[in-house]
Design an enzyme around this catalytic site. Structure first.
Site, PDB file in Angstrom:
ATOM      1  N   CYS A  29       5.660  -2.595 -28.001  1.00  0.00           N
ATOM      2  CA  CYS A  29       5.454  -2.163 -26.618  1.00  0.00           C
ATOM      3  C   CYS A  29       6.478  -2.761 -25.668  1.00  0.00           C
ATOM      4  CB  CYS A  29       4.038  -2.501 -26.152  1.00  0.00           C
ATOM      5  SG  CYS A  29       3.682  -4.261 -26.182  1.00  0.00           S
ATOM      6  N   HIS A  57       0.825  -1.205   0.000  1.00  0.00           N
ATOM      7  CA  HIS A  57       0.000   0.000   0.000  1.00  0.00           C
ATOM      8  C   HIS A  57       0.858   1.253   0.000  1.00  0.00           C
ATOM      9  CE1 HIS A  57      -3.331  -2.520   0.296  1.00  0.00           C
ATOM     10  NE2 HIS A  57      -3.144  -2.881   1.536  1.00  0.00           N
ATOM     11  N   GLU A 107       4.955 -12.099 -29.490  1.00  0.00           N
ATOM     12  CA  GLU A 107       6.067 -12.323 -28.557  1.00  0.00           C
ATOM     13  C   GLU A 107       6.522 -13.777 -28.534  1.00  0.00           C
ATOM     14  OE1 GLU A 107       4.778 -11.027 -24.655  1.00  0.00           O
ATOM     15  OE2 GLU A 107       2.870 -12.062 -24.787  1.00  0.00           O
TER      16      GLU A 107
HETATM   17  C1  PEP Z   1       6.901  -7.917 -23.740  1.00  0.00           C
HETATM   18  O1  PEP Z   1       6.957  -9.127 -23.573  1.00  0.00           O
HETATM   19  O2  PEP Z   1       7.694  -7.280 -24.468  1.00  0.00           O
HETATM   20  C2  PEP Z   1       5.860  -7.113 -23.067  1.00  0.00           C
HETATM   21  C3  PEP Z   1       5.663  -5.855 -23.377  1.00  0.00           C
HETATM   22  O3  PEP Z   1       5.110  -7.699 -22.107  1.00  0.00           O
HETATM   23  P1  PEP Z   1       5.606  -8.097 -20.636  1.00  0.00           P
HETATM   24  O4  PEP Z   1       6.922  -7.397 -20.403  1.00  0.00           O
HETATM   25  O5  PEP Z   1       4.529  -7.651 -19.722  1.00  0.00           O
HETATM   26  O6  PEP Z   1       5.733  -9.572 -20.711  1.00  0.00           O
HETATM   27 MG    MG Z   2       5.361 -10.260 -22.714  1.00  0.00          MG
END
Ligand code: PEP
Ligand code: MG
Length: 588
Positions: free
Chosen positions: A511, A199, A440
């Site tokens: 991402c 928290h 991925e």
């Molecule tokens: C990734 O695998 O690049 C991703 C953005 O997801 P995470 O880091 O949450 O696995």
């Molecule tokens: Mg990932």
């Protein structure tokens, strides 16, 4: 006696970034005196009544705090108090306390402390960060019930009155405490216990104050500190800094403030290349609280909302309504920006304890969509919550850890059924909501054209893609030299994914962490990526570089990288380019 110590550096978990320098405010929880005295049979009924009245009063207090938390910190902070309501309404606990009073002839306050303590110890025994946080929630509720039994005064706890701007040091911070502090006076937070999802961590992020939690040993020094530095970047806490440490941190703090001011200026500029090509700079977030940062750093929207952390900081699996409130809050706050919500990516290194999955090889096991298909009710409530929050039509769904096309078609079928149900129940939902996938897992890249026929967009997760392409665990220090997103095999996969998306005319973004590496940006733009999703505060830095790039030059650069045969060769090509085009030039 206030014997001060010389400079001492303690290490904890960096919970909220920034540097705070100031005097300490030692926050010690008020001691509650619980008596073990026996009570005569004739008073048992009145003790039970005292207990029941205190339960009602505490429930009211919690509901009130929940309302205030929602006002101050958003739905996520309020959710903590939902967990407290669950504890207070736990019938087993209530019955046990009543039984304890009557069978042992004790006062109500003693019975509560005893029964709650046993319950709390059960959680502590499990020795895991999630459950120790829950034990702490129980302690908070228990203290409130006891307070209400032994006093009927409503006066605020005097121990939370700060004397000017100060750094709060405590063993831990109870959720109920967080509402008592004057938030304008808290410079930083340091706690002895707690981890990233405690928290104290949630609170400090919502207040945007630097914090370090889990600093073992800090309470020993509590009365020996005259000045304190909290380094929320590295997780260091410096007690009584000497003159040179003080000066260097003062300088860093000043630079940090200047950097923030400068970054904020960049944040206001458009994200376009020298040859006028727009690049969207989205944000990766993992809580509703971070929606404010998306606005502050002028990001174009949310490219990745990691939902697993919402579940991690909750007492039980989040209900559909809880989720609905969080997603709606983000959707409304960020409208007309777009938000991509990733379905729960549990498994791998995330949340195994809570879902009780024990696997020898979790990264290759029941993770992401595989786990959701094993829990159809969870998937259904997850989809229902997202769809119910979609009336503004600014939400997309993204599937994690997809390795087969069938996972997309199966999700679509469930999605269609959920839409039908919701419409028949009278909800307004975005029936055309886009469903994209994380790219991925290498199998998906190899059949990307066929996958693109079933997915509305791709978002490349280089963090996992790198580990699965190179067979190197992303969290294992011993193979960190092998794990490298600049490996030509990874870059080829990025290229194949973008080409397939272009052929099939679907959106493609990135991402993974790589999108925030300055040196990678010319390569990513050269490969044709026009949507990058990064940590919110990196948005201006990424924008600065984009504004120095020419897409044709970047395309030539990426061709060179695709011909390279080692990560080192790729990095040499990229650093030469960076130095020539960006390093020597003032950024504008
Ligand atoms: C990734 O695998 O690049 C991703 C953005 O997801 P995470 O880091 O949450 O696995
Ligand atoms: Mg990932």
């Amino acid at each position: 006696m206030n014997k001060k110590v010389k400079e001492k550096i303690l290490k904890g978990v960096a919970a909220s970034p920034g540097i705070a320098i100031g005097t300490p405010f030692n926050y010690v929880h008020e001691t509650l005196n619980v008596s073990r005295d026996t009570v005569p049979d004739s008073e048992i009924e009145s003790e039970i009544l005292k207990y029941r009245n205190a339960l009602d009063k505490t429930r009211e207090n919690i509901l009130e705090d929940k309302k205030n938390a929602a006002k101050r910190g958003g739905q996520e902070a309020a959710k903590i108090f939902d967990a407290h309501l669950l504890i207070i309404d736990d019938q087993v606990l209530i019955d046990e306390a009543v039984y304890f009073i009557s069978s042992n002839n004790v006062q109500a306050s003693y019975a509560v402390s005893k029964v709650m303590k046993d319950y709390q110890m059960e959680f502590e025994k499990l020795q895991n960060q999630y459950f120790s946080q829950r034990a702490f929630d129980i302690e908070d509720v228990c203290r409130r019930i006891i307070k209400n039994i032994i006093s009927d005064s409503d006066k605020p706890d005097q121990s939370t009155v700060l004397k000017g701007k100060q750094i709060v040091i405590s063993n831990n911070i109870f959720p109920s405490d967080t509402l008592n502090f004057n938030k304008d006076l808290i410079l930083g937070i340091v706690t002895e216990f707690g981890g990233k999802t405690s928290h104290a961590a949630i609170l400090s992020k919502s207040l945007e104050v630097p914090a370090v939690v889990g600093v073992t040993g800090i309470s020993k020094y509590q009365n020996k500190i005259s000045l304190l530095i909290v380094d929320g970047f590295s997780g260091k806490v410096i007690i009584n800094p000497n003159a040179s440490t003080f000066e260097s941190y003062k300088k860093r703090q000043h630079e940090e403030q200047k950097q923030v001011e400068e970054d904020l200026k960049y944040a206001a500029l458009a994200s376009v290349t020298l040859d006028n090509v727009s690049v969207k700079i989205m944000s990766n977030i993992q809580s509703a609280l971070e929606a404010d940062s998306v606005i502050k750093w002028n990001s174009d929207g949310v490219g990745l909302f990691r939902t697993e952390f919402l579940f991690e900081s909750s007492l039980s699996v989040l209900s559909e309504d809880d989720q609905f409130r969080i997603y709606s809050e983000v959707s409304e706050k960020l409208y007309p920006r777009h938000i991509t919500i990733r379905l729960l990516d549990i498994g791998g290194d995330k949340l195994n304890d809570k879902m009780s999955i024990k696997e020898d090889n979790p990264f290759l096991g029941v993770r992401g969509m595989r786990l959701l298909f094993d829990h159809p009710e969870l998937l259904r409530s997850h989809l229902r919550a997202i769809l119910r929050a979609s009336s503004k039509k600014n939400i997309s769904i993204m599937l994690p850890f997809v390795s087969n096309i069938s996972e997309i078609t199966k999700t679509r079928a469930i999605f269609e059924r959920v839409i039908k149900d919701l419409i028949s129940e009278g909800y307004t939902v975005d029936e055309k909501m886009k469903i994209g996938i994380m790219v991925e897992v290498p199998s998906i890249v190899m059949i990307a054209d066929a996958v693109a026929a079933k997915a509305d967009f791709f978002s490349i997760g280089t963090n996992d893609l790198t580990q699965y392409v190179l067979a190197a665990d992303r969290g294992n220090e011993r193979v960190s030299g092998i794990y490298d997103s600049f490996h030509p095999a990874v870059i080829k996969m990025l290229d194949m994914t973008v080409r397939a998306a272009e052929r099939r005319k679907i959106g493609v973004g990135i991402c993974g962490q790589m999108a925030g590496y300055p040196i990678a940006l010319p390569l990513l733009i050269g490969l044709g990526l026009r949507e990058l999703s990064v940590t919110p505060f990196l948005v201006p830095a990424v924008k600065k570089i984009i504004r120095r790039l020419d897409t044709k030059e970047c395309a030539a650069l990426s061709k060179k990288c695709l011909k390279a045969s080692s990560p080192k060769a790729v990095l040499t090509i990229l650093s030469d380019f960076f130095e020539k085009k960006i390093g020597d030039h003032p950024l504008q």
